[in-house]
Each structure stands twice: as structure tokens, then as C-alpha cells.
Scaffold this motif. Structure first.
Motif, PDB file in Angstrom:
ATOM      1  N   PHE A 416      17.004   5.306  14.364  1.00 11.94           N
ATOM      2  CA  PHE A 416      16.506   4.577  15.530  1.00 11.94           C
ATOM      3  C   PHE A 416      14.978   4.596  15.573  1.00 11.94           C
ATOM      4  O   PHE A 416      14.356   3.596  15.941  1.00 11.94           O
ATOM      5  CB  PHE A 416      17.078   5.178  16.820  1.00 11.94           C
ATOM      6  N   LEU A 417      14.381   5.708  15.192  1.00  8.78           N
ATOM      7  CA  LEU A 417      12.915   5.755  15.075  1.00  8.78           C
ATOM      8  C   LEU A 417      12.431   4.727  14.049  1.00  8.78           C
ATOM      9  O   LEU A 417      11.435   4.024  14.278  1.00  8.78           O
ATOM     10  CB  LEU A 417      12.466   7.160  14.661  1.00  8.78           C
ATOM     11  N   ALA A 418      13.134   4.642  12.924  1.00  7.97           N
ATOM     12  CA  ALA A 418      12.773   3.666  11.892  1.00  7.97           C
ATOM     13  C   ALA A 418      12.889   2.243  12.426  1.00  7.97           C
ATOM     14  O   ALA A 418      12.068   1.370  12.092  1.00  7.97           O
ATOM     15  CB  ALA A 418      13.676   3.845  10.668  1.00  7.97           C
ATOM     16  N   PHE A 419      13.892   1.992  13.250  1.00 12.02           N
ATOM     17  CA  PHE A 419      14.089   0.674  13.862  1.00 12.02           C
ATOM     18  C   PHE A 419      12.890   0.278  14.711  1.00 12.02           C
ATOM     19  O   PHE A 419      12.346  -0.835  14.588  1.00 12.02           O
ATOM     20  CB  PHE A 419      15.362   0.720  14.696  1.00 12.02           C
ATOM     21  N   LEU A 420      12.436   1.190  15.573  1.00 13.44           N
ATOM     22  CA  LEU A 420      11.291   0.890  16.428  1.00 13.44           C
ATOM     23  C   LEU A 420      10.019   0.691  15.613  1.00 13.44           C
ATOM     24  O   LEU A 420       9.238  -0.234  15.866  1.00 13.44           O
ATOM     25  CB  LEU A 420      11.088   2.023  17.438  1.00 13.44           C
ATOM     26  N   ILE A 421       9.797   1.560  14.643  1.00  8.57           N
ATOM     27  CA  ILE A 421       8.599   1.438  13.807  1.00  8.57           C
ATOM     28  C   ILE A 421       8.622   0.129  13.025  1.00  8.57           C
ATOM     29  O   ILE A 421       7.599  -0.560  12.902  1.00  8.57           O
ATOM     30  CB  ILE A 421       8.484   2.648  12.859  1.00  8.57           C
ATOM     31  N   ALA A 422       9.782  -0.227  12.508  1.00  8.33           N
ATOM     32  CA  ALA A 422       9.904  -1.476  11.740  1.00  8.33           C
ATOM     33  C   ALA A 422       9.616  -2.690  12.621  1.00  8.33           C
ATOM     34  O   ALA A 422       8.941  -3.632  12.181  1.00  8.33           O
ATOM     35  CB  ALA A 422      11.302  -1.576  11.127  1.00  8.33           C
ATOM     36  N   ARG A 423      10.130  -2.688  13.842  1.00  9.70           N
ATOM     37  CA  ARG A 423       9.860  -3.809  14.753  1.00  9.70           C
ATOM     38  C   ARG A 423       8.363  -4.014  14.940  1.00  9.70           C
ATOM     39  O   ARG A 423       7.847  -5.129  14.809  1.00  9.70           O
ATOM     40  CB  ARG A 423      10.513  -3.547  16.120  1.00  9.70           C
ATOM     41  N   GLY A 424       7.665  -2.949  15.259  1.00 11.43           N
ATOM     42  CA  GLY A 424       6.223  -3.062  15.479  1.00 11.43           C
ATOM     43  C   GLY A 424       5.475  -3.430  14.218  1.00 11.43           C
ATOM     44  O   GLY A 424       4.555  -4.261  14.241  1.00 11.43           O
ATOM     45  N   ALA A 425       5.853  -2.830  13.083  1.00 14.77           N
ATOM     46  CA  ALA A 425       5.148  -3.081  11.821  1.00 14.77           C
ATOM     47  C   ALA A 425       5.330  -4.520  11.358  1.00 14.77           C
ATOM     48  O   ALA A 425       4.369  -5.180  10.941  1.00 14.77           O
ATOM     49  CB  ALA A 425       5.652  -2.109  10.753  1.00 14.77           C
ATOM     50  N   PHE A 426       6.564  -5.028  11.448  1.00 16.36           N
ATOM     51  CA  PHE A 426       6.817  -6.401  11.026  1.00 16.36           C
ATOM     52  C   PHE A 426       6.014  -7.390  11.868  1.00 16.36           C
ATOM     53  O   PHE A 426       5.436  -8.353  11.341  1.00 16.36           O
ATOM     54  CB  PHE A 426       8.311  -6.728  11.126  1.00 16.36           C
ATOM     55  N   GLN A 427       5.972  -7.158  13.170  1.00 19.92           N
ATOM     56  CA  GLN A 427       5.244  -8.086  14.032  1.00 19.92           C
ATOM     57  C   GLN A 427       3.737  -7.976  13.823  1.00 19.92           C
ATOM     58  O   GLN A 427       3.021  -8.984  13.888  1.00 19.92           O
ATOM     59  CB  GLN A 427       5.608  -7.810  15.502  1.00 19.92           C
ATOM     60  N   ALA A 428       3.248  -6.773  13.556  1.00 21.12           N
ATOM     61  CA  ALA A 428       1.820  -6.598  13.283  1.00 21.12           C
ATOM     62  C   ALA A 428       1.418  -7.319  12.003  1.00 21.12           C
ATOM     63  O   ALA A 428       0.359  -7.957  11.929  1.00 21.12           O
ATOM     64  CB  ALA A 428       1.481  -5.114  13.185  1.00 21.12           C
ATOM     65  N   LEU A 429       2.271  -7.222  10.976  1.00 21.06           N
ATOM     66  CA  LEU A 429       1.962  -7.882   9.705  1.00 21.06           C
ATOM     67  C   LEU A 429       2.007  -9.397   9.818  1.00 21.06           C
ATOM     68  O   LEU A 429       1.245 -10.109   9.158  1.00 21.06           O
ATOM     69  CB  LEU A 429       2.959  -7.412   8.634  1.00 21.06           C
ATOM     70  N   ARG A 430       2.872  -9.909  10.673  1.00 19.73           N
ATOM     71  CA  ARG A 430       3.015 -11.350  10.846  1.00 19.73           C
ATOM     72  C   ARG A 430       1.944 -11.931  11.759  1.00 19.73           C
ATOM     73  O   ARG A 430       1.649 -13.137  11.696  1.00 19.73           O
ATOM     74  CB  ARG A 430       4.412 -11.644  11.416  1.00 19.73           C
ATOM     75  N   LEU A 431       1.356 -11.096  12.602  1.00 17.40           N
ATOM     76  CA  LEU A 431       0.416 -11.564  13.624  1.00 17.40           C
ATOM     77  C   LEU A 431      -0.754 -12.390  13.093  1.00 17.40           C
ATOM     78  O   LEU A 431      -1.046 -13.466  13.639  1.00 17.40           O
ATOM     79  CB  LEU A 431      -0.101 -10.362  14.423  1.00 17.40           C
ATOM     80  N   PRO A 432      -1.482 -11.955  12.048  1.00 16.56           N
ATOM     81  CA  PRO A 432      -2.642 -12.743  11.599  1.00 16.56           C
ATOM     82  C   PRO A 432      -2.286 -14.179  11.220  1.00 16.56           C
ATOM     83  O   PRO A 432      -3.032 -15.117  11.559  1.00 16.56           O
ATOM     84  CB  PRO A 432      -3.154 -11.952  10.385  1.00 16.56           C
ATOM     85  N   ALA A 433      -1.168 -14.375  10.538  1.00 19.35           N
ATOM     86  CA  ALA A 433      -0.781 -15.729  10.136  1.00 19.35           C
ATOM     87  C   ALA A 433      -0.458 -16.579  11.351  1.00 19.35           C
ATOM     88  O   ALA A 433      -0.839 -17.763  11.429  1.00 19.35           O
ATOM     89  CB  ALA A 433       0.422 -15.670   9.195  1.00 19.35           C
ATOM     90  N   LEU A 434       0.239 -16.006  12.321  1.00 15.72           N
ATOM     91  CA  LEU A 434       0.570 -16.759  13.536  1.00 15.72           C
ATOM     92  C   LEU A 434      -0.675 -17.069  14.353  1.00 15.72           C
ATOM     93  O   LEU A 434      -0.793 -18.137  14.952  1.00 15.72           O
ATOM     94  CB  LEU A 434       1.568 -15.969  14.375  1.00 15.72           C
ATOM     95  N   GLU A 435      -1.593 -16.134  14.355  1.00 10.89           N
ATOM     96  CA  GLU A 435      -2.853 -16.349  15.093  1.00 10.89           C
ATOM     97  C   GLU A 435      -3.644 -17.486  14.464  1.00 10.89           C
ATOM     98  O   GLU A 435      -4.197 -18.337  15.172  1.00 10.89           O
ATOM     99  CB  GLU A 435      -3.660 -15.059  15.101  1.00 10.89           C
ATOM    100  N   ARG A 436      -3.694 -17.528  13.140  1.00 13.20           N
ATOM    101  CA  ARG A 436      -4.393 -18.629  12.454  1.00 13.20           C
ATOM    102  C   ARG A 436      -3.695 -19.957  12.735  1.00 13.20           C
ATOM    103  O   ARG A 436      -4.367 -20.986  12.948  1.00 13.20           O
ATOM    104  CB  ARG A 436      -4.463 -18.371  10.953  1.00 13.20           C
ATOM    105  N   ARG A 437      -2.380 -19.951  12.733  1.00 18.00           N
ATOM    106  CA  ARG A 437      -1.623 -21.184  12.994  1.00 18.00           C
ATOM    107  C   ARG A 437      -1.861 -21.690  14.407  1.00 18.00           C
ATOM    108  O   ARG A 437      -1.929 -22.919  14.640  1.00 18.00           O
ATOM    109  CB  ARG A 437      -0.130 -20.924  12.791  1.00 18.00           C
ATOM    110  N   THR A 438      -2.022 -20.783  15.342  1.00 19.80           N
ATOM    111  CA  THR A 438      -2.186 -21.165  16.729  1.00 19.80           C
ATOM    112  C   THR A 438      -3.615 -21.570  17.068  1.00 19.80           C
ATOM    113  O   THR A 438      -3.843 -22.573  17.756  1.00 19.80           O
ATOM    114  CB  THR A 438      -1.761 -19.986  17.647  1.00 19.80           C
ATOM    115  N   PHE A 439      -4.577 -20.785  16.590  1.00 17.94           N
ATOM    116  CA  PHE A 439      -5.982 -21.026  16.963  1.00 17.94           C
ATOM    117  C   PHE A 439      -6.798 -21.697  15.864  1.00 17.94           C
ATOM    118  O   PHE A 439      -7.932 -22.107  16.122  1.00 17.94           O
ATOM    119  CB  PHE A 439      -6.648 -19.686  17.329  1.00 17.94           C
ATOM    120  N   GLY A 440      -6.248 -21.763  14.667  1.00 15.03           N
ATOM    121  CA  GLY A 440      -7.012 -22.304  13.566  1.00 15.03           C
ATOM    122  C   GLY A 440      -7.641 -21.185  12.756  1.00 15.03           C
ATOM    123  O   GLY A 440      -7.711 -20.024  13.180  1.00 15.03           O
ATOM    124  N   ALA A 441      -8.121 -21.508  11.564  1.00 12.76           N
ATOM    125  CA  ALA A 441      -8.686 -20.494  10.668  1.00 12.76           C
ATOM    126  C   ALA A 441      -9.929 -19.878  11.268  1.00 12.76           C
ATOM    127  O   ALA A 441     -10.672 -20.513  11.999  1.00 12.76           O
ATOM    128  CB  ALA A 441      -8.999 -21.127   9.330  1.00 12.76           C
TER     129      ALA A 441
END
Length: 441
Positions: A416-441
Motif C-alpha cells: 500500500f505504501l508502494a501504491f501511494l508512492i507510485a501514484r505521486g511519482a507517476f503524476q510528477a513525471l507526467r506533469l511537465p509534459a501536461l504543463e507544456r501542452r496546456t501553457f505552451g513550451a
């Protein structure tokens, strides 16, 4: 004209001004179950007490599925605020209320098969089932009002009016407690009184919330049909709600799987896990408050195309979430054994809970990023990515449990600890690409 709170700057003070009222509102919710149990418990019938407790779990699970009505409304309203689109702010409320009413009526229409399935899965005694049926037969009629309250709460938070959201939530919960005590103990209504108290409180809360919204709108509730039923907005809302619902179902499965595996380990382990999960839930309410702050702040920033505000909001919500998580961790490590002793008198359960206390203490810290980024993704309306990343984290959880199952309950907690850590880590890694898509490069 927008109805949002005047101060739109992203500061430490603003984050706390949103998070802390919502934390208090969240913390009042468990009191309902405690009051119901305490009041019905005074009747001296274990079956009635068990029935009320089981019925409360059934309704919690049933209504949790529709949590998208609150979360989705926050994101849509916050983005309308960011665009300074007063008409869309009203339309978001109207569309969500229509959907809540329709879904509530569907639940009432399907009450018989829902009750049959829930009781079949619970497998309780006939005496407990009789109490559940008596409670359920009354409270199910609160469904449209409960879901409407989700909408009102989400709309107020989306506009940054968390103080008013807090007042509504606390007022409704206090009324519920008073009515339940009066009807059960004073009126002699028994289990039906507990359900009727909740029903009447939900109706009163909905009425008060709608009157507050009407006042904020200055009575201007009429919307052009083309705005209310705008196809693009309806499609956006449908996809958002669908994705949040799938994400919530995956989260419910994760918690249910944890409980089921604990039950298979024996009664003592199940009870110990339940005690520790109650401690974890208290810390989770604080993290939920900062997730709510992220929903409003990041949603408004995306709507207004303010990248700097978005980045600041993400950073501050993570910082304050971590601060509260570390405090919770330290408290649980220091006084956790005393809390366990206060929650159970069984020496076996106390000993087992102490063995696994370290995991309950670490869970808030492990979940900081998961909670905060959930708020960010909801506010930014990145629901598809949030859904997909949740499913990926769920796969990590199940794989970790499979690999660690030889460790017994220790392996379950580590998974369960791994589940929570994975949720946060996956979203953190995906964030920069989504931010660029939303606001531009």
C-alpha cells in the motif's frame, strides 16, 4: 461578473485559507458515524448498532462513487473563474445540479437491487440485515440531496469561497447529530430515527446551500438554453466525470483489497488494520484539504493562462502537505501506542497494531504527492491522465503485494505504501509534459 473571492494571488496564506477550512469540514464528517453509533448504542441492542454501522458503510461507498460531482465541479468552476467567465460559473452549477438530481432519482429507482447486492456482499446476520433494511429504506431518499450538496460544496470551493463551504458542511453535520439524537432517544424511532435525522439534515443542507448560491448570484439564475446545454461543455463535463469515476472506482478497489487481505489474515490482524486505518484517515483529511487548495488554485491558473501562478500553487500545496504529513508522522510515532490503547481494549489487537504502527505513521508522508497532484490534475482538468496513472499505480500495488505476500500483513502494508508512492511519482513525471501542452513550451 465573476463571483470568485477577490484575492487571486497565490501565496502561503491563500493555500492555508482554502486548505484549513476544508480540513475542518472533512473532519466533521466522521463525527456523524460516531454520533449514530453512540446514540443507537444506547438502545442496548448489538444487532441495531451493527446494522447502523453497516448501513453507513454501504452509503459511504455508494455515494463515494459519485464524488466526481464535487471534484469535477471544483475544476470546472475554478477554470471559469480564471477566465473571468461569470456566465459559465453559473452554467457549471446548473448543469451539475441537474446531473445530481437525475442520478439521485436513479438511485432511488434502483434502491431494491442495490440493497440486495449490498446485503449479499456483506453476509451479516438476519438481525443486522433487518436493521440495515430499516435504515436504508429511509436514507436512500436523501440521494438527490446528498449529491446536490456535493455540487454546491464543489462550486463554492471552485469559486474560492471555502469559508461558506465550511459553514454549510459543519452546520449540516451538527443538525444531523441533533436530529438523530432527538429522534432516536427522544422520539423512540430507533434505527429509522438515525436515518430520518440524516435525511432531514441533507434536505436542510441542500436548501441552505441553494439559497446561498442564489444570494451570491443576486437572483440571476436564468441561462440561455444554448449556454446551459452547450454541446462542447457537456462533452467536457461528461468526459471529466467519467474519468474521475473510473479513478475513484480504482481507489475504492485498492482500499477494499487491503481490507479483504487483512480479513484473510485473521480477526486480530483485521482489527489491528482497522484501528491503524482510522489513524491514517485523520491525516488523510489534512492532505485532502491541500488537494482541495490545489484544485481551486491550479484550476483558476489554467483558466486564466497564468503559468507562474500554476507552478507556485503546485509548489506551495506540496510544501504545506509535506509539513502536515511530517507532523502527523512524528505524532503517530510518539503517541501512536497511546492512541491504539484508547481505541481498543483487546491486548491482542493492541500488540498487533503496535507491530504495524510504523506503516501508519509513514503513510501520510508517502501520500503527500499523490493527494496534492490529484488536486492539481482535477483543477487542470487532466482527468484522462489522472485516470490512466491511477490504473498504473494500482498495477504496481497488486504486483508489490504479490511479490511481498510471503511477508504477510507487513507485505500488505508495504504494497500500500508502494501504491501511494507510485501514484505521486507517476503524476510528477507526467506533469511537465501536461504543463507544456496546456501553457505552451
Amino acid at each position: 461578473m465573476t463571483l470568485a473571492a477577490a484575492d487571486g494571488r497565490v501565496t502561503h496564506r491563500r493555500v492555508l485559507a482554502i486548505a484549513l477550512p476544508m480540513t475542518v469540514a472533512h473532519l466533521t464528517t466522521p463525527l456523524l458515524g460516531i454520533v449514530d453509533a453512540a446514540v443507537v448504542g444506547r438502545l442496548g441492542d448489538a444487532a441495531l448498532l451493527g446494522g447502523v454501522a453497516l448501513a453507513a458503510v454501504i452509503f459511504d461507498m455508494l455515494f463515494w462513487v459519485f464524488g466526481f460531482l464535487r471534484m469535477g465541479t471544483v475544476g470546472l468552476a475554478a477554470q471559469a473563474v480564471g477566465r473571468r467567465d461569470g456566465v459559465e460559473e453559473r452554467a457549471v452549477l446548473a448543469r451539475a445540479l441537474l446531473l445530481a438530481g437525475a442520478l439521485g432519482l436513479v438511485l432511488i429507482a434502483l434502491q431494491a437491487p442495490i440493497a440486495y447486492a449490498a446485503l449479499g456482499l456483506a453476509g451479516a446476520s438476519e438481525e443486522v440485515n433487518a436493521a440495515v433494511r430499516a435504515y436504508y429504506a429511509v436514507r436512500i431518499f436523501a440521494a438527490p440531496f446528498t449529491l446536490a450538496n456535493y455540487v454546491v460544496l464543489g462550486w463554492l470551493v471552485g469559486l474560492g469561497r471555502t469559508g461558506r463551504a465550511l459553514a454549510l458542511q459543519v452546520g449540516m453535520n451538527l443538525l444531523n447529530m441533533v436530529l438523530t439524537a432527538g429522534l432516536v432517544l427522544g422520539g423512540g424511532w430507533g434505527v429509522t430515527g438515525a436515518a430520518a435525522g440524516t435525511l432531514m439534515a441533507e434536505i436542510a443542507g441542500t436548501a441552505a446551500g441553494l439559497l446561498l448560491c442564489l444570494r451570491m448570484l443576486g437572483g440571476a439564475v436564468a441561462l440561455p438554453r444554448g449556454v446551459l446545454f452547450n454541446r462542447a461543455r457537456l462533452a467536457e463535463s461528461f468526459l471529466l466525470n467519467r474519468d474521475i469515476m473510473i479513478r475513484t472506482a480504482a481507489l475504492m478497489f485498492a482500499f477494499s483489497f487491503f481490507a479483504a487481505q487483512g480479513a484473510r489474515a485473521g480477526d486480530v490482524t483485521l482489527a489491528a488494520n482497522a484501528v491503524l486505518q482510522n489513524m491514517v484517515m485523520v491525516a488523510a483529511y489534512f492532505l485532502d484539504g491541500f488537494a482541495t487548495a490545489a484544485e481551486q488554485i491550479c484550476g483558476a491558473a489554467v483558466g486564466g493562462r497564468r503559468r507562474a501562478d500554476f507552478s507556485t500553487g503546485v509548489r506551495l500545496c506540496l510544501i504545506w502537505g509535506l509539513v502536515f504529513a511530517l507532523v502527523a508522522c512524528a505524532l503517530y510515532l510518539a503517541i501512536g501506542p497511546a492512541i491504539v490503547d484508547a481505541m481498543t481494549t483487546s491486548e491482542e489487537v493492541r500488540a498487533a497494531a503496535r507491530d504495524f504502527l510504523i506503516y501508519a505513521a509513514l503513510l501520510p508522508v508517502a501520500g503527500v504527492a499523490a493527494y496534492a497532484f490529484d488536486g492539481v490534475y482535477i483543477g487542470a482538468l487532466w482527468s484522462r491522465d489522472m485516470r490512466n496513472l491511477m490504473l498504473c499505480a494500482l498495477a504496481v500495488y497488486l504486483a508489490a503485494w504479490w511479490g511481498l505476500r510471503g511477508l504477510g500483513n507487513h507485505g500488505l502494508w508495504l504494497a500500500f505504501l508502494a501504491f501511494l508512492i507510485a501514484r505521486g511519482a507517476f503524476q510528477a513525471l507526467r506533469l511537465p509534459a501536461l504543463e507544456r501542452r496546456t501553457f505552451g513550451a
